[in-house]
Design an enzyme around this catalytic site. Structure first.
Site, PDB file in Angstrom:
ATOM      1  N   HIS A 158       2.064   4.213  -3.129  1.00 51.61           N
ATOM      2  CA  HIS A 158       2.032   5.675  -3.095  1.00 51.61           C
ATOM      3  C   HIS A 158       3.316   6.257  -3.681  1.00 51.61           C
ATOM      4  O   HIS A 158       3.272   7.205  -4.472  1.00 51.61           O
ATOM      5  CB  HIS A 158       1.840   6.183  -1.663  1.00 51.61           C
ATOM      6  N   HIS A 215       0.835  -1.204   0.000  1.00 54.60           N
ATOM      7  CA  HIS A 215       0.000   0.000   0.000  1.00 54.60           C
ATOM      8  C   HIS A 215       0.870   1.254   0.000  1.00 54.60           C
ATOM      9  O   HIS A 215       0.675   2.169  -0.811  1.00 54.60           O
ATOM     10  CB  HIS A 215      -0.914  -0.031   1.230  1.00 54.60           C
ATOM     11  N   GLU A 216       1.825   1.296   0.921  1.00 59.38           N
ATOM     12  CA  GLU A 216       2.684   2.481   1.035  1.00 59.38           C
ATOM     13  C   GLU A 216       3.656   2.583  -0.140  1.00 59.38           C
ATOM     14  O   GLU A 216       3.902   3.682  -0.648  1.00 59.38           O
ATOM     15  CB  GLU A 216       3.422   2.483   2.373  1.00 59.38           C
TER      16      GLU A 216
END
Length: 156
Positions: free
Chosen positions: A68, A64-65
């Protein structure tokens, strides 16, 4: 770190790029599982939640990170959980694009303060409460749009 390396390798192969390995920092606080700092090219993870949810961090939070960071490098400035991020998660990293985690956060939750709006009671963190007290920020309910007020809830 291995999960970060493996996901980055998958992304670099899919995107035919050679993005560098981000720094991995264990300094995220509060109830957030992690955060991506695009300017510093780093992923910050919550060490307490990581220890309590190791497998989920490997499978969900790390990608998820990383997504980004990759979206920022690949597309520039776009909506944090927009179409580009969803594509990066699902098509590139092969991970379900969920915006939030469902971890138990009792161990990391700090003191909260009751605030109310027209429709319900809210619990603000110490940081948000202090911002309200200093007049720096006003918060509004996402449901009824009324400004939050300190005190007790009244359903009148």
């Amino acid at each position: 770190m291995r999960a970060l390396r493996e996901n980055l390798l998958r992304a670099n192969q899919h995107l035919t790029r050679d993005y560098p390995l981000p720094n991995l920092i264990y300094s995220q606080r509060g109830t957030a599982a992690g955060s991506a700092w695009v300017e510093k090219w780093e992923v910050r993870l919550n060490p307490v939640l990581l220890m309590e949810n190791q497998q989920a961090f490997i499978e969900e939070v790390v990608p998820h990170e990383l997504a980004h960071l990759l979206v920022w490098k690949h597309f520039g400035r776009v909506a944090p959980h927009g179409g580009e991020w969803k594509w990066m998660m699902e098509c590139v990293l092969n991970v379900s694009a969920r915006r939030t985690h469902a971890f138990e956060v009792a161990s990391v939750r700090s003191r909260t303060f009751p605030y109310f709006c027209r429709c319900q009671q809210h619990q603000l963190t110490v940081r948000r409460h202090n911002r309200m007290m200093r007049g720096e920020t006003l918060y509004h309910c996402v449901h009824c749009s009324s400004q939050l007020q300190p005190g007790q809830f009244s359903a009148d």
